[in-house]
Design an enzyme around this catalytic site. Sequence first.
Site, PDB file in Angstrom:
ATOM      1  N   GLY A  50      18.211  -3.600  -7.007  1.00  0.00           N
ATOM      2  CA  GLY A  50      17.587  -3.501  -5.735  1.00  0.00           C
ATOM      3  C   GLY A  50      17.789  -4.340  -4.533  1.00  0.00           C
ATOM      4  O   GLY A  50      17.887  -5.606  -4.812  1.00  0.00           O
ATOM      5  N   VAL A  94      15.667  -5.091   3.023  1.00  0.00           N
ATOM      6  CA  VAL A  94      16.256  -5.879   4.280  1.00  0.00           C
ATOM      7  C   VAL A  94      15.786  -7.489   3.905  1.00  0.00           C
ATOM      8  O   VAL A  94      16.681  -8.161   4.031  1.00  0.00           O
ATOM      9  CB  VAL A  94      15.300  -5.473   5.550  1.00  0.00           C
ATOM     10  CG1 VAL A  94      15.595  -6.647   6.596  1.00  0.00           C
ATOM     11  CG2 VAL A  94      15.704  -3.961   5.825  1.00  0.00           C
ATOM     12  N   ASP A 133       2.981   4.619   2.231  1.00  0.00           N
ATOM     13  CA  ASP A 133       4.428   5.047   1.881  1.00  0.00           C
ATOM     14  C   ASP A 133       4.687   5.643   0.292  1.00  0.00           C
ATOM     15  O   ASP A 133       5.458   5.248  -0.378  1.00  0.00           O
ATOM     16  CB  ASP A 133       4.919   3.452   1.872  1.00  0.00           C
ATOM     17  CG  ASP A 133       6.692   3.569   2.174  1.00  0.00           C
ATOM     18  OD1 ASP A 133       6.983   4.739   2.638  1.00  0.00           O
ATOM     19  OD2 ASP A 133       7.223   2.320   2.039  1.00  0.00           O
TER      20      ASP A 133
END
Lengths: 521, 345
Positions: free
Chosen positions: A28, A31, A145
């Site tokens: 994975g 940023v 989230d």
Amino acid sequence: MAQEHDQEPKKLKFPLDSSSYKILDEIGVGVSAIVYKAICTPMNSTVVAIKSIDLDQSRADFDNVRWEIKTMSLLSHPNILKAHCSFTVGRRLWVVMPFMSAGSLQSIISSSFPDGLSEPCIAVVLKATLNALSYLHNQGHLHRDIKAGNILIDSNGHVKLADFGVSASIYESNTGRGWASSSCSSRLMLTDVAGTPYWMAPEVIHSHTGYSFKADIWSFGITALELAHGRPPLSHLPLSKSLIMKITKRFRFSDYEKHKKDHGKKFSKAFKDMVASCLDQDPSKRPSAEKLLKHPFFKNCRGLDFLVKNVLHGLPSVEERFKESKVLHGISTGSDNGEEEEGTEGKTGSEIVKIRRISGWNFNEEGFELDPVFPTESKDDSIVKQVRFGGETIIRDRKIELGESGDSVESSGRSSPGLIAEETKVNAHGENEKEDKGIDKETMVGGLMVLKKSLDEQRQNVANLIGMLGGEVSGEEQLVQVIERLRMELESEKQKNFDLEMELEFNKHLISGAYNGCDTE
Amino acid sequence: MSFSFFKPSRPKTPQEVVRAVKDSLMALDTKTVVDVKALEKAMEEVEKNLVAVRCMLCGDGEVEPNIDQVSQLVLEVCKEDVLALVIHKLPNLGWEARKDLVHCWSVLLKQKVDSKYCSVEYIENHFELLDFLVVCYDNKEIALNCGLMLRECIKFPTLAKYILESASFELFFKFVELPNFDVASDAFSTFKDLLTKHGTVVAEYLTAHYDEFFDLYEKLLTSPNYVTRRQSLKLLSEFLLEAPNSHIMKRYVLEVRYLKVMMTLLKDSSKNIQISAFHIFKVFVANPNKPREVKVILAKNNERLVELLDNLSIGKGSEDEQFEEEKELIIKEIKRLSCQPILDS
């Protein structure tokens, strides 16, 4: 101490130096973080996932990172992914976690279930997620989230919620078949963060007074739709458009309505009802996680083997999926499923509609999503509700336009999001380059200002048209306008009052002790 | 969470609740040695009683806490030395019990009875409890719980003052570099609170312990650990530039030794660190009363410094302009110094 095996039976001491781990594969990228699959050599080569965060990239402070780590350390629940340990390696922070071999649901769906999972599977996943949420909320934490990308599964079908409160999502593949790439065909930066806003509750995007646990419930509802349809609602629209749509309360509701019956997937009443309750615009009307667990939808929920058999069986490995996504991403962003059309990003309402048809999306989804929003409300009411979101002035203008001249203006109103979206995207992009935190206030304000301007212009246009057609505003009409305006003011006062009440409620919460995170800093 | 399981039929009085907690905590000792079953039972008992305390202090989500009862409970907890007892038993408690305890702790400390913070007064009479909590950072199992409790204590100036001036404070310089990132960063949060929460207390402490403190602090600033360097540098500028500490700052920027530290940090491989270092370095340069040694160092290294500063920039952003302005001024000053004759002799 004999107590050590009390609550955490298999507490193993993972080594705190990088040399004890052997990295096998990248699984994975975010940023400022990379997630690896690795083995821990001194511990029988146990497989682990390591999230390696570049600390030098977070400019402000590492308060975020610290917060996430600490939050994770103080939680203990079978449905919450807990780090084995964390330590620094030069400028990077390594967070060593159990390896969840099936990866995130987002990556599972995008690789093998583009049309979503079956209802019984969804129930298993959502139930586990709710258990985690209920625990979190009891402990006074918000997740902030919730989305399929943060729900992970291991090879035995154990479901765990991951990623607390920040930064790059673990395991979140940026494949983004469709929805990620559609939002940023030319702007790769956005892919990493694009996901989140689709799941955001309206009050999170707009509220000045903050939000509470119920924001997680909204995101949970969106996640349910994401699992059911393969992507979050509205995600066929570029990111900023989705945002604007939320603010403006989905102008095109009627469009969705039209297509509702055409397409296919059937969902049980229990499921629809459950999702509807989560997506109530009014946070206080959404049920708590605990209450949701008692919803009929979760009755007779299947076991983990069911998930293994129906979802995990034959699934490509996390590594393979990641590689595949990288390749796909490298070649072209919009080449899959004939969705390149989305690259055209409609400039007007009609174009948007066309794009949706082309991309072959299941419109039922939208109806499904929106059903709970206005089922019993007249069109007017839904517009009135806008007051809650934008600034008052915007709303007033908008209301008058729509209220006065009906369809024609509505369609002209429709074209605005396109324009605005163009503007906002630029903003959002700029912001996102600086900070990997999704959408921030500046971007929102920017977008709203543009929206306001465009609405003002339209209002002027309508006024001109009325003038040109000689349709002078009669006294009665003026009166109606005044009444409307007063009504709007009342509505906005009510909203302020409501906000205050929420704040009070929240403060009460703080004091009354449901708030356990004594150390919010 | 099924608190309701434990709900007694008749509501207990605060005295009874405290009594029960105390007894169950005391029982942990004797039963621990006997056998596992008994221990488990004893732990359950503690947990149950702590939940009862918590309910009385915070309500159970439905019923609001009763103010009178809360006051009585606080008084009783102090009177019965339960505050000391819970701290000492903390390492023996289970996961949930510890969390309940931490939660109660913050409420107990904040509770005023007759306009007095009884619990805080109790701790003031038993300062050793704070030392005990600090040492707990060495025990990974309970470090984060203790950290939370400590930071609650530090909110009160008398307690913060005690820790700053105690021998325990020195331990923080070690704890912030513990290999476990979660523990180390929690320790850093506490360390930061100690140095920033109460301006005057900190100023007094720094004045009295200037040399020993900055000696230790230099080790943090020059640590091989990136996180330590970056955090300690940032924190330094936070408390050094506080108004009550201005005399400390004036003293600090006279010292060549610390100037050298900052110059080293200006060359750090991390840009974040370079920029933070600049914000302290600039005070050394801008100081109108620079001692001769400082001037000499600056002048001697002027070329290297100017080059470093020239290459230093924040990038985009609003602070950018101010930063560039400051940088220009500093460069000018360094150039000016290098042309002065004082250097020889």
